[in-house]
Design an enzyme around this catalytic site. Structure first.
Site, PDB file in Angstrom:
ATOM      1  N   HIS A 158      -7.887  -3.376   4.886  1.00 18.22           N
ATOM      2  CA  HIS A 158      -6.886  -1.915   5.102  1.00 18.22           C
ATOM      3  C   HIS A 158      -7.648  -1.163   3.662  1.00 18.22           C
ATOM      4  CE1 HIS A 158      -4.220   0.651   2.066  1.00 18.22           C
ATOM      5  NE2 HIS A 158      -3.469   0.691   3.829  1.00 18.22           N
ATOM      6  N   ASN A 159      -7.536  -1.514   2.469  1.00 21.23           N
ATOM      7  CA  ASN A 159      -8.312  -0.932   1.113  1.00 21.23           C
ATOM      8  C   ASN A 159     -10.039  -0.435   1.520  1.00 21.23           C
ATOM      9  OD1 ASN A 159      -6.334  -1.085   0.479  1.00 21.23           O
ATOM     10  ND2 ASN A 159      -7.226  -1.593  -1.834  1.00 21.23           N
ATOM     11  N   SER A 161       0.241  -1.687   0.308  1.00 24.54           N
ATOM     12  CA  SER A 161       0.053  -0.079   0.044  1.00 24.54           C
ATOM     13  C   SER A 161       0.989   1.208  -0.164  1.00 24.54           C
ATOM     14  CB  SER A 161      -1.108   0.151   0.994  1.00 24.54           C
ATOM     15  OG  SER A 161      -1.682   1.030   1.580  1.00 24.54           O
ATOM     16  N   LYS A 163      -4.782  -6.777   2.849  1.00 30.54           N
ATOM     17  CA  LYS A 163      -4.421  -5.126   2.017  1.00 30.54           C
ATOM     18  C   LYS A 163      -6.258  -5.330   1.843  1.00 30.54           C
ATOM     19  CE  LYS A 163      -3.261  -2.362  -0.355  1.00 30.54           C
ATOM     20  NZ  LYS A 163      -2.803  -2.743  -1.422  1.00 30.54           N
ATOM     21  N   GLU A 170      -9.752   2.417   4.403  1.00 26.02           N
ATOM     22  CA  GLU A 170      -9.201   3.401   2.889  1.00 26.02           C
ATOM     23  C   GLU A 170     -11.410   3.201   2.911  1.00 26.02           C
ATOM     24  OE1 GLU A 170      -5.791   2.611   0.821  1.00 26.02           O
ATOM     25  OE2 GLU A 170      -7.455   3.195  -1.077  1.00 26.02           O
TER      26      GLU A 170
END
Ligand code: NBP
Length: 478
Positions: free
Chosen positions: A187-188, A130, A184, A191
């Site tokens: 995480h997105n 990222s 990940k 976000e």
């Protein structure tokens, strides 16, 4: 071709090119390769002086130029291209070589690929990266999964090129097979929630105060000096103060209000539905993007639906700004708490053993959701590694508790004034739901038993029961 490169990168579009340059700048000899040779040539022509690159036109030469056991990073468009590159590499690889997929792969694909390569005696590392192109060049947050033994040799190189916060690398081994790409993905998802919450805060300030974009940008600038300090708040302050060169208007006012997505938010929500984990913040953020793009529906609604909303009268400007700030922080903590719940559930489901505190630690730098308060999350999981609910940690419970009255005021005022706050409102609803002494789920169980004999449990004794609803309404043990 002598094998002198310590690492190879294939796929030299923006991400691969910058990652290769990052390795080279850290003193590694980097073998570079791309399907079409022009990208390889332009990397060498434009940035050859960054370090020691070994360019190859063919896959055979590329693989042969790397020291064994080879470490090869694939940085191509996620999906079929990744499988194509893996299939092309396999005939040239030897036992113990490590293939690393740094693209945004969907974690079930990573699990599949890891199993396939392990059967061939190869290591496969699904690696979440990222930080966009800037991060890839100057230090990303790196989330590698796969066989732990591969991290012994690969880890130090990845840690070397990752972002550092207080001298600590933003990279650690996440867990077996798909764990890195899963983290990940979440995480997105977080976000998405973070961006939606910030956008709602902007909208509240705009409608509540009638403030200009630049004025709101200044408020975000102030917020970035406190608990909310983060990359996303920082760039929001910058974006809001940017003026469109062509029209002289605030840039944000000339951008079409339809948000797009590449799909990681959708994957996060789909997986949460499979696992049965309520990630309402991420889900609302994903749906809010979908709503923004629902053009015919928005046109029909604008033409037909009344607002019947009040006119927002803010008497104390500073108090209102502080209310929005507190509501934003509380909603954001809920979104993170839900994301960490999803990681815990997946970790248990897939046997990954993910250390949630370590995930918060490697998100402190390099990545899009990098933020000051992530330290607090790591501390919370250090206090209790089995913490069932992040916002129930004493530190976060105190923070959310102090902002609660403001949060309620903001969500209520937004509703009264017709300003949509899907993420703020659903986060508050989640907060009240998860802390409720008793939920109306009892009624749902009763309804389910009525029409489908789905049975229910009682509060006063063990067992599973059914009521004969269409008969004499006697209760039987199921
Ligand atoms: P792209 O996602 O735009 O992919 C372009 C690269 O894929 C080129 O090198 C292209 O080769 C190669 N490629 C394709 Br398309 N099909 C191929 C095939 N069948 N065989 C071999 N190579 C093929 O590049 P990117 O934006 O640099 O992203 C790379 C990866 O990193 C993606 O998985 C992305 O999701 C992930 N990622 C991106 C970001 C970001 O901010 N952009 C952040 C984090 C992760 P060619 O030059 O010959 O066409």
């Amino acid at each position: 071709m002598s094998a002198r490169a310590q690492i190879g990168v294939t796929g030299l579009a923006v991400m691969g090119r910058n990652l290769a340059r990052n390795f080279a700048r850290h003193g590694y000899t980097v073998a570079v390769h791309n399907r079409s040779y022009a990208k390889t040539e332009s990397l060498i022509a434009d940035h050859g002086t960054d370090g020691d690159f070994v360019p190859s036109e063919s896959t055979a030469d590329f693989v042969a130029s790397i020291e064994r056991p080879r470490k090869i990073v694939i940085m191509v468009k996620a999906g079929a291209a990744t499988d194509a590159v893996i299939d092309e590499l396999i005939p040239h690889l030897e036992e113990g070589d490590v293939v690393i997929d740094g693209g945004n792969a969907h974690f079930p694909d990573t699990i599949r690929r890891e199993h396939k390569l392990s059967e061939l005696g190869l290591h496969f590392v699904g690696m979440g990266v990222s930080g966009g192109e800037e991060g890839a060049l100057n230090g990303p947050s790196i989330m590698p999964g796969g066989p732990k033994e591969s991290y012994t040799t690969l880890g130090p190189i990845l840690e070397d090129i990752s972002a550092k916060v207080d001298g600590t690398p933003c990279c650690t081994w996440v867990g077996p097979d798909g764990a890195g790409h899963f983290v990940k993905m979440v995480h997105n998802g977080i976000e998405y929630a973070d961006m939606q919450l910030i956008a709602e805060a902007y909208d509240l300030l705009k409608h509540g105060l009638g403030e200009s974009a630049a004025g709101i940008g200044k408020i975000f600038e102030q917020w970035n000096k406190g608990d909310l300090e983060s990359f996303l708040i920082e760039i929001t302050a910058d974006v809001l103060q940017h003026v469109d060169a062509e029209t002289g208007k605030a840039f944000v006012d000339v951008v079409l209000d339809q948000a797009e997505q590449k799909g990681t938010g959708r994957w996060t929500v789909q997986n949460a539905l499979d696992l049965g984990v309520p990630i309402t913040g991420i889900a609302e953020a994903t749906f809010a993007r979908a709503l923004s793009g629902s053009v015919p529906q928005r046109e029909a609604a604008r033409a037909a639906l009344p607002g019947d909303a009040g006119t927002w009268q803010i008497e104390d400007r500073d108090a209102f700004v502080e209310d929005v700030r507190l509501a934003l922080y509380a909603s954001k903590l809920v979104a993170y708490s839900q994301g960490f719940d999803q990681i815990a559930a997946a970790s248990a489901e897939y046997g990954w053993g993910i250390d949630r505190g370590a995930m918060a630690r490697i998100w402190r730098g390099g990545c899009i959701i990098r933020a000051k308060f992530l330290n607090r999350i790591t501390e919370a999981y250090e206090r209790d590694e089995n913490l069932p609910l992040l916002i129930a940690d004493p530190y976060f419970a105190d923070v959310v508790g102090k902002g609660l009255a403001a949060w309620r005021r903001i969500v209520a005022q937004a509703a009264l004034n017709g300003v949509p706050t899907p993420a703020f409102a659903s986060s508050l609803s989640y907060y009240d739901g998860v802390r409720a002494e008793r939920l109306p789920a009892a009624l749902i169980q009763a309804q389910r038993d009525f029409f489908g004999a789905h049975t229910y449990r009682r509060v006063d004794r063990e067992g599973t029961f059914h009521t004969e609803w269409s008969g004499d309404r006697s209760e039987t043990t199921a």
